[in-house]
Design an enzyme around this catalytic site. Structure first.
Site, short mmCIF file in Angstrom:
data_model
loop_
_atom_site.label_atom_id
_atom_site.label_comp_id
_atom_site.label_asym_id
_atom_site.label_seq_id
_atom_site.Cartn_x
_atom_site.Cartn_y
_atom_site.Cartn_z
CG ASP A 40 5.96 -0.43 33.73
OD1 ASP A 40 6.03 -0.16 34.89
OD2 ASP A 40 4.83 0.10 33.13
CG ASP A 69 12.27 6.97 35.50
OD1 ASP A 69 12.99 7.19 35.55
OD2 ASP A 69 11.71 7.82 34.85
CE LYS A 116 13.50 5.16 31.62
NZ LYS A 116 12.81 6.23 31.25
CG PHE A 147 9.39 7.79 27.50
CD1 PHE A 147 9.16 8.09 29.00
CD2 PHE A 147 8.53 7.22 26.78
CE1 PHE A 147 8.01 7.65 29.14
CE2 PHE A 147 7.11 6.76 27.24
CZ PHE A 147 6.86 7.27 28.78
P1 IMP Z 1 8.66 6.43 38.77
O1 IMP Z 1 7.52 6.68 39.89
O2 IMP Z 1 9.31 7.61 38.12
O3 IMP Z 1 9.34 5.09 38.99
O4 IMP Z 1 8.00 6.25 37.29
C1 IMP Z 1 7.11 4.71 37.20
C2 IMP Z 1 6.07 4.66 36.17
O5 IMP Z 1 6.56 5.51 35.13
C3 IMP Z 1 6.29 3.26 35.45
O6 IMP Z 1 5.46 2.25 36.00
C4 IMP Z 1 5.65 3.79 34.10
O7 IMP Z 1 4.41 3.68 34.08
C5 IMP Z 1 6.31 5.35 33.96
N1 IMP Z 1 7.67 5.22 33.13
C6 IMP Z 1 8.61 5.60 33.65
N2 IMP Z 1 9.65 5.60 32.51
C7 IMP Z 1 8.92 4.99 31.70
C8 IMP Z 1 9.27 4.87 30.21
O8 IMP Z 1 10.81 4.85 29.73
N3 IMP Z 1 8.51 4.42 29.40
C9 IMP Z 1 7.35 4.34 29.67
N4 IMP Z 1 6.86 4.33 31.03
C10 IMP Z 1 7.76 4.77 31.83
MG MG Z 2 3.51 1.65 35.24
#
Ligand code: IMP
Ligand code: MG
Length: 178
Positions: A99, A102, A130, A151
């Protein structure tokens, strides 16, 4: 639900158009490959459901579930496999369908695990990214839209498990997060 939304970033129509584009590109790139789409639950289910219909070549699908966020809006850096793939992926050309990218910690961890199972290749397809994240350990091969460092919810993305069923990508009013 609508009264909790501050702004819409990407409409249903914009999302559908982008998903078609990505599906077309994947269909071209994987013509002679053994394609398997791996959806990371639960955030990518809507994207996965639309993307697989936009792919016009034979492909298989599977699902994985990992936890990286609680009810929080910040990445914990800790990732746990809650549900593993059902199938052996040896020799398959994998595309991990996410999805949102981040910090990239979740995907980086996942990719490393899957790599040890000898797939022919692994690529990353994310609907959202992002761009402000600085210490990215991983990059997307297919990417839909950039979102600001806020978010976002909707089209599969949740805040405390809610708002996944919104058909667009938006941001919540500040008071909802309090
Ligand atoms: P990462 O490990 O920081 O890349 O986070 C990835 C996961 O965090 C994604 O698969 C989402 O489930 C969740 N996530 C990160 N940012 C958002 C956001 O803005 N809205 C909702 N879920 C998020
Ligand atoms: Mg996720």
């Amino acid at each position: 639900m609508m009264q909790d939304i501050k702004a819409v970033f990407y409409s249903q129509e914009q999302i559908q158009q982008k998903v078609q584009e990505i599906g077309r590109q994947i269909s071209e790139d994987y013509k002679d490959k053994k394609l398997m789409l791996v959806s990371v639950l639960k955030g990518s289910v809507l994207f996965m459901a639309d993307l697989m219909r936009a792919v016009t070549i034979p492909c298989e699908i599977d699902f994985m579930s990992v936890s990286s966020y609680g009810n929080d809006t910040n990445s914990s850096g800790r990732v746990r496999i809650l549900k593993d793939l059902d199938r052996d992926i040896e020799g398959y050309d994998l595309i991990i369908v996410e999805d949102i990218l981040d910090s990239g910690k979740t995907l980086s961890y996942l990719k490393n695990i899957l790599q040890t199972r000898n797939p022919a290749s692994i690529r990353i397809c994310t609907l959202l990214e992002k761009p402000e994240r600085k210490n990215a350990e991983i990059f997307a091969d297919y990417s839909g839209f950039d979102v600001p460092n806020e978010f976002v919810v909707g089209y599969g993305l949740d805040y405390a498990q809610k708002y996944r069923n919104l058909p667009f990508i938006g941001v919540l009013k500040e008071e909802v997060y309090q």
